[in-house]
Design a protein around this motif. Structure first.
Motif, mmCIF file in Angstrom:
data_model
loop_
_atom_site.group_PDB
_atom_site.id
_atom_site.type_symbol
_atom_site.label_atom_id
_atom_site.label_comp_id
_atom_site.label_asym_id
_atom_site.label_seq_id
_atom_site.Cartn_x
_atom_site.Cartn_y
_atom_site.Cartn_z
ATOM 1 N N GLU A 71 -84.489 62.068 35.687
ATOM 2 C CA GLU A 71 -83.454 62.932 36.238
ATOM 3 C C GLU A 71 -82.779 63.790 35.165
ATOM 4 O O GLU A 71 -82.159 64.819 35.476
ATOM 5 N N ASP A 72 -82.913 63.385 33.904
ATOM 6 C CA ASP A 72 -82.330 64.176 32.820
ATOM 7 C C ASP A 72 -83.115 65.450 32.526
ATOM 8 O O ASP A 72 -82.678 66.274 31.712
ATOM 9 N N PHE A 73 -84.247 65.621 33.200
ATOM 10 C CA PHE A 73 -85.055 66.822 33.029
ATOM 11 C C PHE A 73 -84.939 67.769 34.230
ATOM 12 O O PHE A 73 -85.717 68.708 34.368
ATOM 13 N N ILE A 74 -83.953 67.507 35.084
ATOM 14 C CA ILE A 74 -83.688 68.358 36.243
ATOM 15 C C ILE A 74 -82.309 68.981 36.060
ATOM 16 O O ILE A 74 -81.327 68.274 35.822
ATOM 17 N N PHE A 75 -82.249 70.305 36.184
ATOM 18 C CA PHE A 75 -81.018 71.028 35.870
ATOM 19 C C PHE A 75 -80.589 71.857 37.078
ATOM 20 O O PHE A 75 -81.362 72.668 37.581
ATOM 21 N N ASP A 107 -75.627 73.219 32.670
ATOM 22 C CA ASP A 107 -76.340 72.059 32.127
ATOM 23 C C ASP A 107 -77.601 72.467 31.375
ATOM 24 O O ASP A 107 -78.144 71.699 30.587
ATOM 25 N N LEU A 108 -78.066 73.702 31.608
ATOM 26 C CA LEU A 108 -79.211 74.269 30.885
ATOM 27 C C LEU A 108 -78.886 75.697 30.513
ATOM 28 O O LEU A 108 -78.520 76.507 31.372
ATOM 29 N N GLY A 151 -83.163 76.320 26.340
ATOM 30 C CA GLY A 151 -84.544 76.777 26.358
ATOM 31 C C GLY A 151 -84.626 78.166 25.776
ATOM 32 O O GLY A 151 -83.723 78.984 25.985
ATOM 33 N N ILE A 152 -85.712 78.441 25.051
ATOM 34 C CA ILE A 152 -85.801 79.718 24.356
ATOM 35 C C ILE A 152 -87.205 80.329 24.507
ATOM 36 O O ILE A 152 -88.189 79.624 24.723
ATOM 37 N N ASP A 153 -87.274 81.668 24.389
ATOM 38 C CA ASP A 153 -88.542 82.395 24.514
ATOM 39 C C ASP A 153 -89.155 82.640 23.142
ATOM 40 O O ASP A 153 -89.641 83.734 22.845
#
Length: 223
Positions: A71-75, A107-108, A151-153
Motif C-alpha cells: 500500500e506504500d506504493f499507491i499514491f 503524497d507523491l 518521481g523524476i524524468d
C-alpha cells in the motif's frame, strides 16, 4: 477510466547511468528453433530502467524493497510540477520553494524537467549529463510530512557529474541518520512527457526481490 503508463519497458536499449552494465536479454528457448515454448534470461542491474530506490540503497539501517508494504506504493494525492533543467543542472531548494503550496499535502511529487524528451534520441547524453537534485532540495523535501515519494524524468535523481551532491541527496531523502525513521522513496527514469493534469491516483508497483535495495517498477496513473 483512463490510465497512463509512466514507466518505460526494460530493453537492451535502456539507457544506463554512467558506467553501469547494460541490460542483456537472451532467448534461452525458442519455438521457432524447435522448442515447445519461448523463454528468456534477463540480466540487469536493479537500477536500470524505471525503478524505485528504497531506503537501503543509501541508508544502512533502511528498509529493503521487499520490506515495504504494497500500500506504500499507491499514491492518492499526486502533484506534478515543471522545473525545466538541462545538462548537468541542479534542482535546488530555491527551485522548489515556489511550489510549496502544491507540495504540501501531496503524497507523491512528480518533477518534470523536460530532460526525458531526449531519452530515445540521445541516450548517451541522457545517461551521462542528467540534471539532478541537490542536497538543499533533499533537506527541503523532507519537511513535508505527507510526502512519501518523488518521481523524476531523469535517469537518476543524482546528477551524474555532481557525485557529491548525488550522494548527499540520496542519503538525506532515504533517511540516513534520521532518528524518526522518515524516508521518501525515489522513482527514477519516468516518462512524464504527457498530459498529467487530471491524475488522481498513481500506482508504482515494484518487483519484489528479497535482499536487494531497490527494484524495477511498473508505474501508471488512474483518473
Amino acid at each position: 477510466m483512463k490510465r497512463l503508463l509512466l514507466s518505460y519497458p526494460l530493453s537492451v536499449n535502456t539507457p544506463v547511468y554512467k558506467d553501469n552494465p547494460p541490460v542483456v536479454i537472451q532467448q534461452q528457448a525458442s519455438i521457432a528453433q524447435g522448442d515447445p515454448y519461448n523463454q528468456f534470461v534477463i540480466t540487469s542491474l536493479n537500477h536500470n530502467g524505471t525503478h524505485i530506490d528504497a531506503p537501503w540503497h543509501f541508508n544502512p539501517q533502511g528498509k529493503k524493497i521487499s520490506e515495504i508494504a504494497i500500500e506504500d506504493f499507491i499514491f492518492t494525492h499526486p502533484v506534478i510540477i515543471d522545473i525545466p533543467k538541462s545538462d548537468d543542472e541542479l534542482i535546488t531548494k530555491a527551485d522548489l520553494q515556489p511550489f510549496e503550496h502544491q507540495i504540501a499535502g501531496a503524497d507523491l511529487l512528480l518533477i518534470r524537467t523536460g530532460f526525458g524528451t531526449i531519452r530515445s534520441s540521445e541516450p548517451e547524453r541522457y545517461a551521462n549529463h542528467n540534471p539532478g537534485l541537490s542536497e538543499s532540495a533533499a533537506r527541503y523535501l523532507m519537511i513535508f510530512d505527507s510526502l512519501r515519494a518523488i518521481g523524476i524524468d531523469m535517469i537518476s535523481a543524482g546528477a551524474a557529474n555532481y557525485p557529491d551532491e548525488a550522494v548527499a541527496f540520496h542519503q538525506i531523502i532515504l533517511g540516513k541518520d534520521r532518528v524518526d525513521g522518515k524516508y521518501i522513496l525515489v522513482i527514477e527514469d519516468l516518462n512524464l512527457d504527457q498530459d498529467l493534469t487530471d491524475i488522481s491516483t498513481v500506482y508504482a508497483i515494484p518487483l519484489y526481490i528479497e535482499g536487494v535495495d531497490s527494484s524495477f517498477a511498473t508505474v501508471f496513473t488512474e483518473d
